[in-house]
Design a protein around this motif. Sequence first.
Motif, PDB file in Angstrom:
ATOM      1  N   LEU A 185       1.024 -11.889 -21.676  1.00  0.00           N
ATOM      2  CA  LEU A 185       0.058 -12.253 -22.718  1.00  0.00           C
ATOM      3  C   LEU A 185      -0.608 -13.359 -22.169  1.00  0.00           C
ATOM      4  N   GLU A 186       0.101 -14.362 -21.661  1.00  0.00           N
ATOM      5  CA  GLU A 186      -0.562 -15.422 -21.051  1.00  0.00           C
ATOM      6  C   GLU A 186      -1.507 -15.520 -19.966  1.00  0.00           C
ATOM      7  N   VAL A 187      -0.863 -14.244 -18.871  1.00  0.00           N
ATOM      8  CA  VAL A 187      -1.715 -13.791 -17.964  1.00  0.00           C
ATOM      9  C   VAL A 187      -2.816 -13.256 -18.256  1.00  0.00           C
ATOM     10  N   GLU A 188      -3.053 -12.375 -19.430  1.00  0.00           N
ATOM     11  CA  GLU A 188      -4.215 -11.682 -19.665  1.00  0.00           C
ATOM     12  C   GLU A 188      -5.172 -13.010 -20.408  1.00  0.00           C
ATOM     13  N   LYS A 189      -4.447 -13.839 -20.859  1.00  0.00           N
ATOM     14  CA  LYS A 189      -5.245 -14.815 -21.763  1.00  0.00           C
ATOM     15  C   LYS A 189      -6.150 -15.784 -20.490  1.00  0.00           C
ATOM     16  N   ARG A 190      -5.266 -16.247 -19.539  1.00  0.00           N
ATOM     17  CA  ARG A 190      -5.853 -16.979 -18.328  1.00  0.00           C
ATOM     18  C   ARG A 190      -6.698 -16.219 -17.497  1.00  0.00           C
ATOM     19  N   SER A 191      -6.527 -15.110 -17.416  1.00  0.00           N
ATOM     20  CA  SER A 191      -7.485 -14.222 -16.505  1.00  0.00           C
ATOM     21  C   SER A 191      -8.709 -13.465 -16.871  1.00  0.00           C
ATOM     22  N   GLY A 192      -8.538 -13.278 -18.281  1.00  0.00           N
ATOM     23  CA  GLY A 192      -9.615 -12.806 -19.196  1.00  0.00           C
ATOM     24  C   GLY A 192      -9.689 -11.101 -19.012  1.00  0.00           C
ATOM     25  N   ILE A 193      -8.506 -10.609 -18.835  1.00  0.00           N
ATOM     26  CA  ILE A 193      -8.250  -9.265 -18.775  1.00  0.00           C
ATOM     27  C   ILE A 193      -7.642  -8.868 -19.962  1.00  0.00           C
ATOM     28  N   LYS A 194      -7.512  -7.512 -19.923  1.00  0.00           N
ATOM     29  CA  LYS A 194      -6.579  -6.706 -20.741  1.00  0.00           C
ATOM     30  C   LYS A 194      -5.815  -5.486 -19.826  1.00  0.00           C
ATOM     31  N   PHE A 195      -4.434  -5.696 -19.549  1.00  0.00           N
ATOM     32  CA  PHE A 195      -4.094  -4.659 -18.541  1.00  0.00           C
ATOM     33  C   PHE A 195      -3.842  -3.124 -19.163  1.00  0.00           C
ATOM     34  N   LYS A 196      -4.232  -2.360 -18.365  1.00  0.00           N
ATOM     35  CA  LYS A 196      -4.070  -1.055 -18.534  1.00  0.00           C
ATOM     36  C   LYS A 196      -2.877  -0.215 -18.216  1.00  0.00           C
ATOM     37  N   ALA A 197      -2.308   0.738 -18.353  1.00  0.00           N
ATOM     38  CA  ALA A 197      -1.341   1.327 -18.103  1.00  0.00           C
ATOM     39  C   ALA A 197      -1.035   1.107 -16.640  1.00  0.00           C
ATOM     40  N   ILE A 198       0.104   1.167 -16.073  1.00  0.00           N
ATOM     41  CA  ILE A 198       0.607   1.263 -14.891  1.00  0.00           C
ATOM     42  C   ILE A 198       0.032   2.434 -14.188  1.00  0.00           C
ATOM     43  N   TYR A 199      -0.479   2.462 -12.936  1.00  0.00           N
ATOM     44  CA  TYR A 199      -1.115   3.620 -12.288  1.00  0.00           C
ATOM     45  C   TYR A 199       0.144   4.209 -11.822  1.00  0.00           C
ATOM     46  N   PRO A 200       0.340   5.590 -11.717  1.00  0.00           N
ATOM     47  CA  PRO A 200       1.438   6.277 -10.884  1.00  0.00           C
ATOM     48  C   PRO A 200       1.349   5.917  -9.577  1.00  0.00           C
ATOM     49  N   TYR A 201       2.525   5.457  -9.130  1.00  0.00           N
ATOM     50  CA  TYR A 201       2.660   5.076  -7.650  1.00  0.00           C
ATOM     51  C   TYR A 201       4.216   5.789  -7.150  1.00  0.00           C
ATOM     52  N   GLU A 202       4.208   5.949  -5.714  1.00  0.00           N
ATOM     53  CA  GLU A 202       5.455   6.197  -5.227  1.00  0.00           C
ATOM     54  C   GLU A 202       5.529   5.452  -3.816  1.00  0.00           C
ATOM     55  N   PHE A 203       6.688   5.004  -3.652  1.00  0.00           N
ATOM     56  CA  PHE A 203       7.069   4.521  -2.416  1.00  0.00           C
ATOM     57  C   PHE A 203       8.316   5.536  -1.602  1.00  0.00           C
ATOM     58  N   THR A 204       7.942   5.924  -0.415  1.00  0.00           N
ATOM     59  CA  THR A 204       8.852   6.788   0.360  1.00  0.00           C
ATOM     60  C   THR A 204       9.538   6.063   1.527  1.00  0.00           C
ATOM     61  N   THR A 205       9.256   5.034   1.836  1.00  0.00           N
ATOM     62  CA  THR A 205       9.819   4.226   2.914  1.00  0.00           C
ATOM     63  C   THR A 205       9.624   2.822   2.924  1.00  0.00           C
ATOM     64  N   ARG A 206      10.265   2.060   3.608  1.00  0.00           N
ATOM     65  CA  ARG A 206       9.903   0.442   3.728  1.00  0.00           C
ATOM     66  C   ARG A 206      10.399   0.042   5.261  1.00  0.00           C
ATOM     67  N   SER A 207      10.484   0.980   6.154  1.00  0.00           N
ATOM     68  CA  SER A 207      10.581   0.794   7.558  1.00  0.00           C
ATOM     69  C   SER A 207       9.521   1.004   8.188  1.00  0.00           C
ATOM     70  N   ILE A 217       0.834  -1.199  -0.098  1.00  0.00           N
ATOM     71  CA  ILE A 217      -0.053  -0.171  -0.147  1.00  0.00           C
ATOM     72  C   ILE A 217       1.107   1.281  -0.055  1.00  0.00           C
ATOM     73  N   PRO A 218       1.029   2.029  -1.294  1.00  0.00           N
ATOM     74  CA  PRO A 218       1.957   3.119  -0.980  1.00  0.00           C
ATOM     75  C   PRO A 218       1.456   4.232  -0.202  1.00  0.00           C
ATOM     76  N   PRO A 219       2.286   4.867   0.362  1.00  0.00           N
ATOM     77  CA  PRO A 219       4.026   4.898  -0.124  1.00  0.00           C
ATOM     78  C   PRO A 219       4.683   4.242   0.854  1.00  0.00           C
ATOM     79  N   TYR A 220       4.122   2.825   1.402  1.00  0.00           N
ATOM     80  CA  TYR A 220       5.143   2.146   2.118  1.00  0.00           C
ATOM     81  C   TYR A 220       5.310   0.840   1.514  1.00  0.00           C
ATOM     82  N   ASN A 221       6.650   0.561   1.208  1.00  0.00           N
ATOM     83  CA  ASN A 221       7.026  -0.704   0.865  1.00  0.00           C
ATOM     84  C   ASN A 221       7.895  -1.735   1.923  1.00  0.00           C
ATOM     85  N   ASP A 222       7.019  -1.651   2.958  1.00  0.00           N
ATOM     86  CA  ASP A 222       7.419  -2.515   4.080  1.00  0.00           C
ATOM     87  C   ASP A 222       7.572  -4.146   3.775  1.00  0.00           C
TER      88      ASP A 222
END
Length: 576
Positions: free
Chosen positions: A321-343, A222-227
């Motif tokens: 492509l195989e993930v899309e085929k098996r899951s029945g989805i088409k990926f959209k572009a990555i939503y912007p996200y940012e990590f600021t910490t993992r501690s 769950i951004p901004p945490y990469n714990d």
Amino acid sequence: MNKISSELLIVKGELSDEERLKKQSNYLRGTIIDDLNNDLTGGFTGDNFSLIRFHGMYQQDDRDIRLERADQKLEPRYSMMLRCRLPAGLITPKQWLAINKFATDKTIYGSIRLTNRQTFQFHGILKKNVKLSHQMLHSIGLDSLATANDVNRNIICTSNPISAQLYEEIYKLTKKISEYFLPQTRAYAEIWWDEKKTKCIDKEPILGNTYLPRKFKISIAIPPYNDVDLHANDLNFIAIIENNNLIGFNLLVGGGLSIEHGNKMTYARTASEFGFFPLNKLLDVASAVLTIQRDWGNRTNRKNAKTKYTLERVGIEVFKLEVEKRSGIKFKAIYPYEFTTRSDRIGWIKNIDNNKWNLTLFIENGRLLDDLNGCLLKSGIAEIASVHEGEFRITANQNLIIANVPEYHKIKIENIAYKYGLIKTITSQRENSMACVSFPTCPLAMAEAERLLSFFVTKIEKIMHKHGLDKEYIVFRITGCPNGCGRAMLAELGLVGKALGYYNLYIGGNRIGTRIPRMYRENIQENEILSNIDQLIADWAQKRNSAEDFGDFVIRTGIVKAVVNPVYDFWNEEVI
């Protein structure tokens, strides 16, 4: 799909012996029951030595006394390490009191070990108490099924977001995925809970009848945490929040840190971004990735059986492509996200939506023990559990959160924590350092880790002070072998054990955990390690740009080159 990629989907050749073992195990039963009734040895024999891992246990022995027992013509002092299945690390106080009592009464070491996979481990369970451990867990609604070997392991997620509602939603999804991917065989229930055998035919519709080619790890960040250190995992979901609502996830695939010393066919790898998908497709996407790895993963060479190697072998686009085929989805572009910490954020943090508080306690090495010097950390947590009205959360940094504490109960919880030394002044350096268990119990250990961490942190703190950097920290990790449990391959400064007293020194990761470090010095001892660290920190103090972090500094100044494509440059010795 092009012809070349099609030919690479299945690795041909003689299957590894582990594949034979799984096929012949009668769906993970083996002859474990026979070994339980065998009083001539304290361990499990033959295939059962490996099969018990599917049930959440590793057979270990006390390596500190191994030679002594051999001289006495005695077998090693065998005992089991048991790892609980605990999605997202959530456990109730009532459950905690039960595991605390078992650790005290029925284990050799008396400790509870919090792991960086958000669960706890018992170390030192004698064979006569193994069944009792599983029955105790069952009595409080827990188990250890599928926390080891070729299955989906304990699923981890960000442990302390500021929204209680968001955490609850993510926790339920984490638990749902965990249960969806559990082995369907009744072997666990039959052996440990005495469930009566039925005539039904075992099937494993998701994992397959010979399970996965290798261990499989999932995280939810769950951004901004990469714990959760998402780049250490095969399958990763980054939660995307809009207007305080969870709308879906970015998918990242193919992270993994384990290597083999000197084997250039192995490498650490960060996960690759695939794209965004909506919330209602979570199980479909998770199942698609896992089953692709089940079908395409390398079953001939376990050193190259993880998802990261499958992804590199067939190509990211083919896999996607195989993930899309098996899951029945088409990926959209990555939503912007940012990590600021993992501690972890040590101390009190208030939820924004229910007016309750979370107290994160720093637990060095994750080891809860009442020791002979009067340090009673385990008793302190038990006393908190006896009065706490919320829940506990184990973090991916080996700490413990006393979660959902009402305002009127804060002082009571805090007073107990102070009484037992659970709240004390901790440097940022110590908070951002971690080690795996290693000696004396881990059979894979080549060098010390947990028992050496505090010593090394103290030395690093003194070096930082000498160079005027008391308020700074470096993400520092020690792992006793190259299998990656201590996640040194995502550290700014990492030690990887090679032999007793000898380590490879890695530098150049970053604070948020999105870059693999490079080996800087090989097979060096304590004095040389500290000398190198001293010089590196001196250079950092003198030549850094403004508030530049250590890992970024050593890359910018060319002390080491960044690992960009691990297949080609992880092993290149591009250092000055």
